[in-house]
Each structure stands twice: as C-alpha cells, then as structure tokens.
Design a protein around this motif. Structure first.
Motif, PDB file in Angstrom:
ATOM      1  N   GLY A  43       5.574   2.904   4.596  1.00  0.00           N
ATOM      2  CA  GLY A  43       5.536   2.155   5.849  1.00  0.00           C
ATOM      3  C   GLY A  43       4.280   2.433   6.643  1.00  0.00           C
ATOM      4  O   GLY A  43       3.468   3.307   6.312  1.00  0.00           O
ATOM      5  N   THR A  44       4.098   1.675   7.700  1.00  0.00           N
ATOM      6  CA  THR A  44       2.969   1.887   8.601  1.00  0.00           C
ATOM      7  C   THR A  44       3.479   1.831  10.030  1.00  0.00           C
ATOM      8  O   THR A  44       4.225   0.913  10.392  1.00  0.00           O
ATOM      9  N   GLN A  45       3.117   2.815  10.817  1.00  0.00           N
ATOM     10  CA  GLN A  45       3.636   2.961  12.173  1.00  0.00           C
ATOM     11  C   GLN A  45       2.879   2.047  13.133  1.00  0.00           C
ATOM     12  O   GLN A  45       1.642   2.060  13.183  1.00  0.00           O
ATOM     13  N   VAL A  46       3.634   1.283  13.886  1.00  0.00           N
ATOM     14  CA  VAL A  46       3.082   0.479  14.976  1.00  0.00           C
ATOM     15  C   VAL A  46       3.689   0.994  16.273  1.00  0.00           C
ATOM     16  O   VAL A  46       4.909   1.029  16.423  1.00  0.00           O
ATOM     17  N   GLY A  94       9.022  -9.870   2.134  1.00  0.00           N
ATOM     18  CA  GLY A  94       9.358  -9.772   3.549  1.00  0.00           C
ATOM     19  C   GLY A  94       8.714  -8.576   4.209  1.00  0.00           C
ATOM     20  O   GLY A  94       8.365  -7.594   3.541  1.00  0.00           O
ATOM     21  N   TRP A  95       8.530  -8.685   5.491  1.00  0.00           N
ATOM     22  CA  TRP A  95       8.184  -7.550   6.329  1.00  0.00           C
ATOM     23  C   TRP A  95       9.441  -7.144   7.090  1.00  0.00           C
ATOM     24  O   TRP A  95      10.123  -7.985   7.674  1.00  0.00           O
ATOM     25  N   TYR A  96       9.698  -5.862   7.058  1.00  0.00           N
ATOM     26  CA  TYR A  96      10.844  -5.286   7.726  1.00  0.00           C
ATOM     27  C   TYR A  96      10.334  -4.232   8.698  1.00  0.00           C
ATOM     28  O   TYR A  96       9.224  -3.723   8.534  1.00  0.00           O
ATOM     29  N   THR A 108       7.511  -1.683  18.704  1.00  0.00           N
ATOM     30  CA  THR A 108       7.258  -0.339  18.187  1.00  0.00           C
ATOM     31  C   THR A 108       8.254   0.004  17.090  1.00  0.00           C
ATOM     32  O   THR A 108       9.471  -0.074  17.288  1.00  0.00           O
ATOM     33  N   ALA A 109       7.739   0.349  15.927  1.00  0.00           N
ATOM     34  CA  ALA A 109       8.584   0.629  14.765  1.00  0.00           C
ATOM     35  C   ALA A 109       7.692   1.022  13.592  1.00  0.00           C
ATOM     36  O   ALA A 109       6.465   0.876  13.650  1.00  0.00           O
ATOM     37  N   VAL A 110       8.334   1.482  12.543  1.00  0.00           N
ATOM     38  CA  VAL A 110       7.655   1.612  11.255  1.00  0.00           C
ATOM     39  C   VAL A 110       7.877   0.301  10.507  1.00  0.00           C
ATOM     40  O   VAL A 110       9.015  -0.167  10.400  1.00  0.00           O
ATOM     41  N   TYR A 111       6.809  -0.268  10.013  1.00  0.00           N
ATOM     42  CA  TYR A 111       6.861  -1.557   9.328  1.00  0.00           C
ATOM     43  C   TYR A 111       6.727  -1.356   7.819  1.00  0.00           C
ATOM     44  O   TYR A 111       5.865  -0.609   7.355  1.00  0.00           O
ATOM     45  N   TYR A 112       7.578  -2.037   7.092  1.00  0.00           N
ATOM     46  CA  TYR A 112       7.622  -1.960   5.640  1.00  0.00           C
ATOM     47  C   TYR A 112       7.570  -3.362   5.044  1.00  0.00           C
ATOM     48  O   TYR A 112       8.034  -4.324   5.655  1.00  0.00           O
TER      49      TYR A 112
END
Length: 115
Positions: free
Chosen positions: A108-111, A35-37, A90-94
């Motif tokens: 994570g990676t920041q969007v 999953g992507w969170y 906008t969030a950090v994606y994990y």
C-alpha cells in the motif's frame, strides 16, 4: 506469483492533488478489472474506484468527481489521480483485482491529508 506495488502517496494539504501508481505482474494485469481500495485507521478496507480491462470506470460516491482511475496495459500499471483531497481521504491505498481481490495485497501507499 502475484505482485502489486503501490506508490505515490504522501502528506498533502486539503485541496491538493496526488497521483498514485500500481505496478502489477504482467500475467494478471491486462485481462482483469483492477480496483483501488483504501483503509483508514480503525476502518475496514473499502473500494474507491475500479476500471475494467477495457477501460470502463466506476467510483465510490465519496470520491466521484474528484478521483480518476486509469490504466496502461502496456506498462501493467493502474493509476489513481486524486484531486481536491479532503481530510477523510487519509488512508493507506491499495490496488488489487476487482471484484475478487487476490489473497495477496501489496504494501500500500499512505496518503495523509492534513493542514
């Protein structure tokens, strides 16, 4: 040892697209749904999309029709194609296992979606 390495985030404008990648350690990847969170500032982490080991996909209502999750079992990688990005994305994606995430989370990676 579980390893999850997310990449591909950035600063974009509303309506733009990004493609996130998550490289996972081989022993866990091919047999697990992934999953992507995401976690926005001050918010709880939420599930965005998940994909079964066989490729079936599901999405949160907030991203349905805009995001596409996919996986390449040969590369132990899961992707998240994000189109028509909105401020609220906008969030950090994990990435992590679904539905039972490992205790370990990557960096994570920041969007950031901003005009």
């Amino acid at each position: 040892q579980v390893q999850l390495v997310e990449s591909g985030g950035g600063l974009v404008q509303p309506g733009d697209s990004l493609r996130l990648s998550c490289a996972a350690s081989g022993s866990i990847f091919s047999i697990n749904a992934m999953g992507w969170y995401r976690q926005a500032p001050g918010q709880q982490r939420e599930l965005v999309a998940w994909i079964s080991s066989g490729g079936s996909t599901n999405y949160a209502d907030s991203v349905k029709g805009r995001f596409t999750i996919s996986r390449d079992n040969g590369k132990n990688t899961v992707y998240l194609q994000m189109n028509s990005l909105k401020f609220e994305d906008t969030a950090v994606y994990y990435c992590n296992r679904y539905p039972r995430p490992f205790n370990y989370w990557g960096q994570g990676t920041q969007v950031t979606v901003s005009s």
